[in-house]
Motif scaffolding. Structure first.
Motif, PDB file in Angstrom:
ATOM      1  N   UNK A 130       0.804  -1.220   0.000  1.00  0.00           N
ATOM      2  CA  UNK A 130       0.000   0.000   0.000  1.00  0.00           C
ATOM      3  C   UNK A 130       0.842   1.278   0.000  1.00  0.00           C
ATOM      4  N   UNK A 131       1.883   1.376   0.834  1.00  0.00           N
ATOM      5  CA  UNK A 131       2.689   2.608   0.802  1.00  0.00           C
ATOM      6  C   UNK A 131       3.401   2.818  -0.537  1.00  0.00           C
ATOM      7  N   UNK A 132       3.913   1.735  -1.115  1.00  0.00           N
ATOM      8  CA  UNK A 132       4.615   1.863  -2.398  1.00  0.00           C
ATOM      9  C   UNK A 132       3.648   2.239  -3.512  1.00  0.00           C
ATOM     10  N   UNK A 133       2.439   1.682  -3.469  1.00  0.00           N
ATOM     11  CA  UNK A 133       1.425   2.019  -4.460  1.00  0.00           C
ATOM     12  C   UNK A 133       1.079   3.505  -4.379  1.00  0.00           C
ATOM     13  N   UNK A 134       0.870   3.989  -3.152  1.00  0.00           N
ATOM     14  CA  UNK A 134       0.549   5.408  -2.961  1.00  0.00           C
ATOM     15  C   UNK A 134       1.707   6.302  -3.403  1.00  0.00           C
ATOM     16  N   UNK A 135       2.925   5.885  -3.115  1.00  0.00           N
ATOM     17  CA  UNK A 135       4.093   6.692  -3.485  1.00  0.00           C
ATOM     18  C   UNK A 135       4.235   6.776  -5.002  1.00  0.00           C
ATOM     19  N   UNK A 136       3.964   5.679  -5.700  1.00  0.00           N
ATOM     20  CA  UNK A 136       4.064   5.681  -7.159  1.00  0.00           C
ATOM     21  C   UNK A 136       3.034   6.620  -7.770  1.00  0.00           C
ATOM     22  N   UNK A 137       1.811   6.555  -7.276  1.00  0.00           N
ATOM     23  CA  UNK A 137       0.746   7.432  -7.777  1.00  0.00           C
ATOM     24  C   UNK A 137       1.088   8.894  -7.496  1.00  0.00           C
ATOM     25  N   UNK A 138       1.570   9.174  -6.283  1.00  0.00           N
ATOM     26  CA  UNK A 138       1.889  10.543  -5.889  1.00  0.00           C
ATOM     27  C   UNK A 138       3.002  11.131  -6.742  1.00  0.00           C
ATOM     28  N   UNK A 139       4.000  10.313  -7.065  1.00  0.00           N
ATOM     29  CA  UNK A 139       5.126  10.818  -7.848  1.00  0.00           C
ATOM     30  C   UNK A 139       4.783  10.978  -9.324  1.00  0.00           C
ATOM     31  N   UNK A 152      -0.575  17.133  -8.267  1.00  0.00           N
ATOM     32  CA  UNK A 152      -1.520  17.330  -7.170  1.00  0.00           C
ATOM     33  C   UNK A 152      -2.857  17.811  -7.702  1.00  0.00           C
ATOM     34  N   UNK A 153      -3.942  17.273  -7.150  1.00  0.00           N
ATOM     35  CA  UNK A 153      -5.267  17.696  -7.590  1.00  0.00           C
ATOM     36  C   UNK A 153      -6.282  16.601  -7.386  1.00  0.00           C
ATOM     37  N   UNK A 154      -7.533  16.812  -7.793  1.00  0.00           N
ATOM     38  CA  UNK A 154      -8.606  15.850  -7.534  1.00  0.00           C
ATOM     39  C   UNK A 154      -8.400  14.502  -8.205  1.00  0.00           C
ATOM     40  N   UNK A 155      -7.767  14.478  -9.378  1.00  0.00           N
ATOM     41  CA  UNK A 155      -7.545  13.197 -10.059  1.00  0.00           C
ATOM     42  C   UNK A 155      -6.588  12.329  -9.252  1.00  0.00           C
ATOM     43  N   UNK A 156      -5.486  12.929  -8.799  1.00  0.00           N
ATOM     44  CA  UNK A 156      -4.535  12.161  -7.992  1.00  0.00           C
ATOM     45  C   UNK A 156      -5.173  11.706  -6.683  1.00  0.00           C
ATOM     46  N   UNK A 206      -9.058   1.938 -13.725  1.00  0.00           N
ATOM     47  CA  UNK A 206      -9.025   3.379 -13.970  1.00  0.00           C
ATOM     48  C   UNK A 206      -7.619   3.759 -14.427  1.00  0.00           C
ATOM     49  N   UNK A 207      -7.549   4.819 -15.215  1.00  0.00           N
ATOM     50  CA  UNK A 207      -6.265   5.313 -15.699  1.00  0.00           C
ATOM     51  C   UNK A 207      -6.247   6.827 -15.583  1.00  0.00           C
ATOM     52  N   UNK A 208      -5.050   7.377 -15.438  1.00  0.00           N
ATOM     53  CA  UNK A 208      -4.907   8.832 -15.365  1.00  0.00           C
ATOM     54  C   UNK A 208      -3.478   9.202 -15.705  1.00  0.00           C
ATOM     55  N   UNK A 209      -3.328  10.395 -16.288  1.00  0.00           N
ATOM     56  CA  UNK A 209      -1.991  10.872 -16.625  1.00  0.00           C
ATOM     57  C   UNK A 209      -2.034  11.930 -17.693  1.00  0.00           C
ATOM     58  N   UNK A 251      -3.914  16.591 -19.588  1.00  0.00           N
ATOM     59  CA  UNK A 251      -4.233  15.589 -18.566  1.00  0.00           C
ATOM     60  C   UNK A 251      -5.532  14.873 -18.915  1.00  0.00           C
ATOM     61  N   UNK A 252      -5.623  13.610 -18.508  1.00  0.00           N
ATOM     62  CA  UNK A 252      -6.844  12.842 -18.756  1.00  0.00           C
ATOM     63  C   UNK A 252      -7.060  11.847 -17.635  1.00  0.00           C
ATOM     64  N   UNK A 253      -8.286  11.328 -17.574  1.00  0.00           N
ATOM     65  CA  UNK A 253      -8.625  10.227 -16.674  1.00  0.00           C
ATOM     66  C   UNK A 253      -9.633   9.340 -17.392  1.00  0.00           C
ATOM     67  N   UNK A 254      -9.533   8.042 -17.178  1.00  0.00           N
ATOM     68  CA  UNK A 254     -10.397   7.085 -17.868  1.00  0.00           C
ATOM     69  C   UNK A 254     -10.928   6.063 -16.876  1.00  0.00           C
ATOM     70  N   UNK A 255     -12.168   5.689 -17.070  1.00  0.00           N
ATOM     71  CA  UNK A 255     -12.823   4.636 -16.295  1.00  0.00           C
ATOM     72  C   UNK A 255     -13.219   3.505 -17.232  1.00  0.00           C
TER      73      UNK A 255
END
Length: 248
Positions: free
Chosen positions: A135-144, A148-152, A223-226, A233-237
């Motif tokens: 869980x911490x590594x998953x969160x760190x990967x997403x954060x990096x 910053x913002x609602x998608x993240x 889900x995808x985002x980037x 920027x985009x997000x997909x469900x």
């Protein structure tokens, strides 16, 4: 014949059942609905699957240069996925090779996808497995990886949901353009869209609320985002995966 109709015609050759999954993409001020993926094991192409896949790609107008990039690796694919995406510049068709854990052509390369338009423009997408992440590594990967913002924040919220097995994360790039994104598989949650509608609305924006309400009981997929290949920027469900035994 439209590209979507041609795809349905070409997929009629594939042994049933197929797996069909819907998706919706938020990019800029747009919410692009009408997207889908169709998946099946490579063996469903029947005898001579390599020859069969080449014929399907030719009939769909896939650019020869892009097909040449897939062809040396297609015999190693465990599964195939075909996709359709409406875009302002014309519909995009997609073909993904999915490699089994023990037979990847490169370390971590889980999917290789060719995506093309009718005008011959194409991209080759590489989906790499980030490996087992706690869980911490998953969160760190997403954060990096995401600004910053609602998608993240939405992706972090979804990644923190307790699951019966670890969630998998793919890192997606397209050599030669700015595309960089993450794809988080939420299938292990066995959840419906309704169960996480508030978080998904933050991911996709408030314009997605009517769709989320309409599709509330369909299963949540991934889900995808980037950053898209055009730099936005985009997000997909992805959602609503179901078996298809007849026509699409």
């Amino acid at each position: 014949m439209t590209p979507e109709a041609r795809l349905s015609e070409v997929l009629a050759r594939v042994e049933r059942p197929l797996l069909r999954e819907y998706s919706v993409k938020a990019i800029g001020d747009e919410l692009r609905d009408g997207r889908f993926l169709v998946s099946f094991p490579r063996g469903a192409l029947g005898p001579g699957p390599s020859r069969g896949l080449r014929a399907m790609l030719a009939d769909l107008g896939a650019p020869a240069e892009g097909v040449a990039r897939l062809d040396p690796l297609q015999s190693r694919a465990a599964s195939l996925h075909f996709g359709y995406e409406p875009e302002a510049d014309g519909p995009v068709l997609k073909c993904y090779l999915e490699f089994a854990d023990g037979d990847r052509p490169e370390p971590g390369l889980a999917f290789l996808a060719l995506k093309w338009r009718g005008d011959g423009a194409y991209a080759l997408s590489e989906y790499r497995d980030a490996g087992p992440l706690d869980a911490p590594a998953l969160a760190a990967t997403i954060t990096s990886a995401l600004p910053e913002g609602p998608v993240r924040e939405a992706l972090l919220t979804l990644a923190a949901i307790p699951a019966p097995q670890p969630l998998t994360l793919l890192e997606v790039t397209e050599p030669g353009n700015p595309r960089r994104s993450l794809d988080l598989n939420l299938t292990p949650l066995r959840a419906s869209l309704a169960e996480h509608a508030e978080t998904l609305a933050r991911l996709l924006g408030r314009a997605s609320v009517p769709l989320l309400e309409r599709e509330a009981q369909r299963p949540l997929g991934h889900v995808a985002a980037g950053t898209a290949r055009d730099g936005r920027p985009f997000a997909t469900l992805y959602y609503g995966a179901h078996r298809v035994r007849g026509s699409l």
